[in-house]
Write a protein that holds these residues in place. Sequence first.
Motif, short mmCIF file in Angstrom:
data_model
loop_
_atom_site.label_atom_id
_atom_site.label_comp_id
_atom_site.label_asym_id
_atom_site.label_seq_id
_atom_site.Cartn_x
_atom_site.Cartn_y
_atom_site.Cartn_z
N ASN A 15 -43.89 19.37 14.31
CA ASN A 15 -45.17 19.48 14.38
C ASN A 15 -45.41 19.11 15.90
O ASN A 15 -46.75 19.53 15.78
CB ASN A 15 -46.25 19.85 13.49
CG ASN A 15 -46.45 20.32 12.97
OD1 ASN A 15 -46.66 22.05 13.53
ND2 ASN A 15 -48.07 19.85 13.09
N GLU A 58 -41.44 22.93 2.41
CA GLU A 58 -41.60 22.79 3.33
C GLU A 58 -42.03 21.50 3.64
O GLU A 58 -42.18 20.92 3.17
CB GLU A 58 -43.35 23.87 3.75
CG GLU A 58 -43.07 24.65 3.71
CD GLU A 58 -44.59 26.03 4.10
OE1 GLU A 58 -45.77 24.70 4.22
OE2 GLU A 58 -44.57 26.19 3.89
N SER A 82 -42.57 18.13 7.40
CA SER A 82 -42.92 18.70 9.16
C SER A 82 -44.11 19.24 9.35
O SER A 82 -44.38 19.94 10.12
CB SER A 82 -41.98 18.63 9.61
OG SER A 82 -41.98 18.85 11.01
N ASN A 83 -44.92 19.07 8.02
CA ASN A 83 -46.29 20.15 8.47
C ASN A 83 -46.31 21.35 8.61
O ASN A 83 -46.84 22.06 8.91
CB ASN A 83 -47.20 19.51 9.21
CG ASN A 83 -47.51 18.18 8.59
OD1 ASN A 83 -47.81 18.26 7.99
ND2 ASN A 83 -47.99 17.00 10.40
N GLN A 128 -43.68 23.40 9.64
CA GLN A 128 -42.92 23.72 10.44
C GLN A 128 -41.49 23.96 10.44
O GLN A 128 -40.29 24.85 10.93
CB GLN A 128 -42.49 22.53 11.85
CG GLN A 128 -41.24 22.63 13.44
CD GLN A 128 -41.94 23.33 14.03
OE1 GLN A 128 -43.78 23.60 13.93
NE2 GLN A 128 -41.50 23.99 14.90
N ASP A 169 -40.18 25.25 7.60
CA ASP A 169 -40.62 25.51 6.51
C ASP A 169 -39.67 26.76 5.12
O ASP A 169 -39.59 26.95 4.40
CB ASP A 169 -41.34 26.82 6.33
CG ASP A 169 -40.67 28.17 7.41
OD1 ASP A 169 -39.80 27.60 7.38
OD2 ASP A 169 -41.63 28.60 8.05
#
Length: 466
Positions: free
Chosen positions: A52, A382, A384-385, A387, A389
């Motif tokens: 991210n 999900e 990495s925030n 990214q 998913d």
Amino acid sequence: MIKEPSDLDPAGAEPIELAPALLERLAAIRAEALQTLGSGDPVYGVNTGMGNLSKRRLTDNEQRRHQRNLLLARAAGGPPWLPPEEARAVLIGRLRTFLTGDAAVSVGLVNQLVALINSSHVPAIPSEGAGSAGEIIPLAHAAGPLVGLGWVTDGADVRPAAGLLPPFELGPKEGIALLAGIPGATGRAALNATRARRLADHLTAVSAGAIAVVGANRDPYQAVVGRGDDVLAAELTRLRELAGPEPDPRGLQAPVSFRIAGQVVAHVRRTLQQLDDAVERAFDGVTDSPAYLDGEFVGTAGFHGLDLTAYCDHLTAALAHAAEVSTARLHRLLDPTVTGLHAQLARDPGPQAGLVAVHKRAVAITHQLRRLTLPTAISTAETSNGQEDVQTFSWEAVGNLGEAIRHTRETTACELLAVRQAFALSERPVPPGLQPLLEAVDDVVPPIDADRPFGDDLTAILTHVL
């Protein structure tokens, strides 16, 4: 001497030496890639952040530290560690993907990786906790010792990696290259496929021993029954040859667990071939990201190991079924109405319990196996925030397969002990094709004349026979 990437065997134990021509090719690719990087165009994970944070451009000073930094915070795993042979398979998997040239790493890094593989130590790599779109956590642990980070093990002790190899500084793109793709799961899958091939041969032989000792009708094992299925026809032929000439059968039909032996092991062999094919696709395909292809850096999705995950799951399910059938046959071997022998294969039923507890152990193992057959890739977790998913959990799938192989070996050992005892109690001769297997058991298991701790006998079979 390794001349092509395909020459590398993750199950091999010999020291690795790379052909000069192969290293020259990698050096040329590296030179071209560095020239391309000199343009200053954004390249994911090289002059930008990752995940991210990929929109963040890095300064020249940040880029110099970035590749080593990629290995630091991502080493978030811990014990239990992979067994040394699996850790070595991870390293060989990483080396094989580097030798395609897609990662555009330096010859120096390749040689450092070879030195680690050829050393008496392997990285301490976590066997669990690889929750990411690829396998950056275990790969960070695997790569750390190349630059003096993390821990290594010789199979007995775990020690800091610092000082094991000569100092090495990662150059542009080399840190992200070490973390890319699914080389660890692929290398471990190749190793497990080798183990599963051995296990399939033992499944055939032990099944044939059970068929022979109960005098099962041989009709279900005629090759003609496998019409339209070459794998099944070959398996039926093997069973018939190993079980030996047909005596007067004890009945028109043996229990189902005996009659389906060919179909069960044929399915194991068929799914094993599918896993072999998936491993080769994973090794030969583009898994680096960004990969250096045709003179430019290309972002890819080679980390999405659905192909590998699915066939690991498929083989796990096939082995679970084989173990269930083996356990069912073992139960029938304890039944005098099936064998014509003493109840529970005891010399003196009543005062002696015989092998009934061996069957109970097999039942517990098959119960554990059932819990491994849940499809691994069914998840949209999900990280990495957002990214990342979607995940396929190929690392976990190959771990489940390793457990399935271990458990199926145990149920096979239980059945083999019963087959050996049944022959000892019966007047049926051991067929020639089965004599080497049963003689190997006799070498490590004394005759069973009375009750004793049969766990010791099973351990001896697992250690020295299967």
